[in-house]
Design an enzyme around this catalytic site. Structure first.
Site, short mmCIF file in Angstrom:
data_model
loop_
_atom_site.label_atom_id
_atom_site.label_comp_id
_atom_site.label_asym_id
_atom_site.label_seq_id
_atom_site.Cartn_x
_atom_site.Cartn_y
_atom_site.Cartn_z
N HIS A 111 0.83 -1.14 0.15
CA HIS A 111 0.26 0.40 0.29
C HIS A 111 1.42 1.03 -0.22
CE1 HIS A 111 0.70 -0.15 4.58
NE2 HIS A 111 0.32 0.41 4.39
N HIS A 119 1.68 3.99 1.54
CA HIS A 119 1.67 4.50 2.85
C HIS A 119 3.38 4.99 3.08
CE1 HIS A 119 -1.98 3.69 5.54
NE2 HIS A 119 -1.97 5.00 4.51
N ASP A 171 5.71 4.90 4.83
CA ASP A 171 6.48 3.49 5.66
C ASP A 171 6.93 1.90 5.28
OD1 ASP A 171 3.91 3.22 6.77
OD2 ASP A 171 4.11 2.31 8.35
N HIS A 172 6.18 2.47 4.21
CA HIS A 172 5.72 1.04 3.05
C HIS A 172 6.99 1.45 1.68
CE1 HIS A 172 3.78 -1.54 6.08
NE2 HIS A 172 3.24 -0.04 7.08
N HIS A 202 -7.83 -0.40 5.52
CA HIS A 202 -6.05 0.17 6.09
C HIS A 202 -6.14 0.96 4.75
CE1 HIS A 202 -2.91 0.86 8.28
NE2 HIS A 202 -2.39 1.29 7.05
N ASP A 217 -0.76 -3.78 6.09
CA ASP A 217 -0.93 -3.73 7.64
C ASP A 217 -2.50 -3.78 7.67
OD1 ASP A 217 1.27 -2.45 7.93
OD2 ASP A 217 1.25 0.30 7.88
N HIS A 264 4.17 -4.30 10.66
CA HIS A 264 4.49 -4.05 12.20
C HIS A 264 4.51 -4.78 13.52
CE1 HIS A 264 4.29 -0.22 10.39
NE2 HIS A 264 3.51 -0.10 10.14
FE FE Z 1 2.56 0.64 8.05
ZN ZN Z 2 -0.21 1.53 6.40
#
Ligand code: FE
Ligand code: ZN
Length: 263
Positions: free
Chosen positions: A56, A58, A60-61, A114, A133, A171
């Site tokens: 996805h 985001h 952080d990915h 998400h 996530d 995570h």
């Molecule tokens: Fe994340």
């Molecule tokens: Zn995420």
């Protein structure tokens, strides 16, 4: 066939997964939030990166995509429904599509909730599910862009996979998730066992992942909102429900968890 999945910690609690075929010296990475973490691992293990997968959009990915692509030339594959939100995708994929790394074939499963286009990758040959996530050990992702009904549909799709599936989540949230899960399902033996195992792993400085899908089916409240034993425990916990169908019960415990904090 010898494949290795390395777990690379990044930021506060993210995991980046590096799947490698040591025979040919190639690797693919799932959700490379931080390019430097991946480049360091590639160097240490003497591997060449040949594929970047994203679950996805985001940061952080996907935050490491640009630098990794610049330095290795690896193509990026991500969700078709998030094509406008992830730069430089070489290919975008939808439900039922297949991705290939070395001799491995991964199935794309759309798991919205998400985010609106979130996908998971399931590699049956190594029994590995990379679910970003969407599903966490003893928990699930927050509903940032989707509804409770969408997330419940996503989780039921993942729940259909075999019990021996190794679940690689985005995570390290297991201990925080365990606290909430025990608050609403306090006599569940599988949950208590998994919570104890997670606490021991963290104490030893180890990841609690991957987790076994068969264990999550028994222990994770978010996979159990249509199970009579769970509903009995939930009733005793006193948590107010917004309806009686599984999606509504799922939504009720997801919002209770939002208020509970952390993950
Ligand atoms: Fe994340
Ligand atoms: Zn995420």
């Amino acid at each position: 066939m010898s494949f290795t999945v390395d777990i690379l910690p990044a930021f506060a609690d993210n995991y980046i997964y590096l799947v490698s075929d040591r025979d040919i010296g190639l690797a693919m990475v799932v959700d490379a939030g931080d390019a430097n973490v991946v480049l360091k691992a590639l160097k240490e293990k003497d591997l060449h990166l040949s594929l970047i997968l994203n679950t996805h959009h985001h940061k952080d990915h996907v935050g490491g995509n640009d630098k990794l692509q610049r330095e290795t030339g690896a193509p990026i594959i991500g969700p078709e429904k998030e094509r406008a939100r992830i730069n430089n995708m070489s290919r975008s994929v939808s439900n039922g599509d297949s991705v290939t790394f070395s001799t491995l074939h991964g199935q794309v499963i759309e798991v919205h909730g998400h985010t609106s286009g979130h996908i998971a990758f399931y590699f049956p040959q190594i029994k590995a599910l990379f679910c970003g996530d969407t599903l966490f050990s003893l928990g699930c992702g927050r509903l940032f862009e989707g509804t409770a009904a969408e997330m419940w549909a996503s989780l039921t799709a993942l729940r259909k996979l075999p019990d021996d599936t190794l679940v690689y989540c985005g995570h390290e949230y297991t201990e925080a998730n365990a606290k909430f899960a025990l608050a609403i399902d306090k006599n569940n033996a599988a949950l208590k066992a998994r919570a104890a195992e997670a606490a021991a792993l963290r104490k030893a400085g180890k990841p609690t992942l991957p987790t076994l899908l068969g264990v999550e089916k028994q222990a994770n409240p978010f996979l159990r909102v249509d199970q009579p034993e769970f509903l009995q425990a939930l009733a005793k916990s006193g948590l107010a429900l917004q309806g009686t169908d599984p999606a509504a019960i799922f939504g009720s415990i997801r919002s209770a968890k939002d208020r509970y904090g952390e993950t």
